[in-house]
Scaffold this active site. Structure first.
Site, PDB file in Angstrom:
ATOM      1  N   ASP A  21     -17.031 -24.538  11.497  1.00  0.00           N
ATOM      2  CA  ASP A  21     -16.273 -25.588  12.170  1.00  0.00           C
ATOM      3  C   ASP A  21     -15.644 -26.545  11.140  1.00  0.00           C
ATOM      4  O   ASP A  21     -14.433 -26.823  11.185  1.00  0.00           O
ATOM      5  CB  ASP A  21     -17.260 -26.340  13.082  1.00  0.00           C
ATOM      6  CG  ASP A  21     -16.596 -27.107  14.206  1.00  0.00           C
ATOM      7  OD1 ASP A  21     -15.378 -26.981  14.372  1.00  0.00           O
ATOM      8  OD2 ASP A  21     -17.326 -27.824  14.915  1.00  0.00           O
ATOM      9  N   SER A  63     -23.541 -18.723  15.956  1.00  0.00           N
ATOM     10  CA  SER A  63     -24.917 -19.198  16.224  1.00  0.00           C
ATOM     11  C   SER A  63     -25.934 -18.898  15.126  1.00  0.00           C
ATOM     12  O   SER A  63     -27.089 -19.311  15.247  1.00  0.00           O
ATOM     13  CB  SER A  63     -25.476 -18.678  17.564  1.00  0.00           C
ATOM     14  OG  SER A  63     -24.973 -19.444  18.648  1.00  0.00           O
TER      15      SER A  63
HETATM   16  P1  ADP Z   1     -23.444 -22.123  14.353  1.00  0.00           P
HETATM   17  O1  ADP Z   1     -23.460 -23.631  14.521  1.00  0.00           O
HETATM   18  O2  ADP Z   1     -22.797 -21.408  15.540  1.00  0.00           O
HETATM   19  O3  ADP Z   1     -24.764 -21.559  13.972  1.00  0.00           O
HETATM   20  P2  ADP Z   1     -22.387 -22.142  11.586  1.00  0.00           P
HETATM   21  O4  ADP Z   1     -20.977 -22.477  11.238  1.00  0.00           O
HETATM   22  O5  ADP Z   1     -23.453 -23.118  11.214  1.00  0.00           O
HETATM   23  O6  ADP Z   1     -22.370 -21.846  13.183  1.00  0.00           O
HETATM   24  O7  ADP Z   1     -22.765 -20.738  10.969  1.00  0.00           O
HETATM   25  C1  ADP Z   1     -22.366 -19.502  11.485  1.00  0.00           C
HETATM   26  C2  ADP Z   1     -22.153 -18.488  10.377  1.00  0.00           C
HETATM   27  O8  ADP Z   1     -20.894 -18.731   9.751  1.00  0.00           O
HETATM   28  C3  ADP Z   1     -23.175 -18.512   9.245  1.00  0.00           C
HETATM   29  O9  ADP Z   1     -23.490 -17.155   8.919  1.00  0.00           O
HETATM   30  C4  ADP Z   1     -22.401 -19.172   8.100  1.00  0.00           C
HETATM   31  O10 ADP Z   1     -22.846 -18.737   6.836  1.00  0.00           O
HETATM   32  C5  ADP Z   1     -21.018 -18.650   8.349  1.00  0.00           C
HETATM   33  N1  ADP Z   1     -19.891 -19.379   7.713  1.00  0.00           N
HETATM   34  C6  ADP Z   1     -19.850 -20.628   7.186  1.00  0.00           C
HETATM   35  N2  ADP Z   1     -18.617 -20.915   6.708  1.00  0.00           N
HETATM   36  C7  ADP Z   1     -17.844 -19.819   6.953  1.00  0.00           C
HETATM   37  C8  ADP Z   1     -16.487 -19.463   6.697  1.00  0.00           C
HETATM   38  N3  ADP Z   1     -15.644 -20.294   6.077  1.00  0.00           N
HETATM   39  N4  ADP Z   1     -16.056 -18.219   7.082  1.00  0.00           N
HETATM   40  C9  ADP Z   1     -16.881 -17.355   7.716  1.00  0.00           C
HETATM   41  N5  ADP Z   1     -18.169 -17.624   7.984  1.00  0.00           N
HETATM   42  C10 ADP Z   1     -18.655 -18.834   7.600  1.00  0.00           C
END
Ligand code: ADP
Length: 181
Positions: free
Chosen positions: A40, A127
């Site tokens: 996000d 998630s």
């Molecule tokens: P949630 O709150 O749904 O758990 P997060 O963003 O905290 O979502 O994490 C979801 C996944 O996305 C994790 O595996 C994290 O490492 C990954 N992630 C973080 N930044 C990026 C990015 N720029 N592109 C793709 N995946 C990412």
């Protein structure tokens, strides 16, 4: 790794969701739609303020975005054309409807992409970061939900999972291998 599902190519890659030149990227948002950490934060940073502006308008209309729902905004400065914001479940042990909500997050996002006339859409691993869903289980639920939807027939040409690290990519590859056609 790739698999053909009807008309759609399902692709697993390691990468950064903010760098994907696809028609729509999916954001693992939270119900406030006001940004956050992880995917996000990265999407809002790279895409610029136009995304948050549209999120605020959506919140005025519908209030919070319930887990399992999905809404669309511009992609601002991202190489993608649209951002589809969805909210996955917070992991609370697995008996509180988490798999159903996670499936819904993927399927509702695919429906938004299809309504927009997209040919390609990229998902992060919803998630499995801050929301704490166990990776192996999340990978299986995610792939089952997407494959079941695509098997019903979809105009999408490519659905890409963009996994941020080798362990996350490996978990999705293992889950896909276990889901033999
Ligand atoms: P949630 O709150 O749904 O758990 P997060 O963003 O905290 O979502 O994490 C979801 C996944 O996305 C994790 O595996 C994290 O490492 C990954 N992630 C973080 N930044 C990026 C990015 N720029 N592109 C793709 N995946 C990412």
């Amino acid at each position: 790794m790739e698999r053909q599902i009807g008309n759609t190519r399902l692709v697993l890659v390691r990468g950064d969701i903010t760098r994907q030149a696809v028609d729509a990227v999916v954001n693992a948002a939270n119900p406030s739609l006001m940004g956050g950490g992880g995917v996000d934060g990265a999407i809002h940073r790279a895409g610029g303020p136009a995304i948050l502006d549209e999120c605020k308008k959506i919140v005025k209309k519908i209030g919070r975005l319930e887990p399992g729902g999905a809404v669309v905004t511009t992609a601002g400065n991202l190489p993608a054309r649209h951002v589809i914001h969805t909210v996955g479940p917070v992991w609370k042990g697995g008996a509180r409807g988490e798999p159903e909500v996670l499936s819904s997050a993927y399927v509702e996002s695919l429906k938004r992409a299809e309504e927009l006339g997209c040919r390609s859409v990229a998902f992060p691993s919803i998630s499995t970061g801050a929301y704490g869903y166990p990776l192996e289980e999340a990978a299986r639920v995610a792939l089952e939900a997407v494959i079941a939807h695509l098997e019903e027939g979809s105009p999408l040409e490519e659905v890409r999972f963009v996994l941020f690290s080798d362990p996350v990519l490996a978990a999705y590859e293992t889950a896909l291998e276990r889901l033999k056609p």
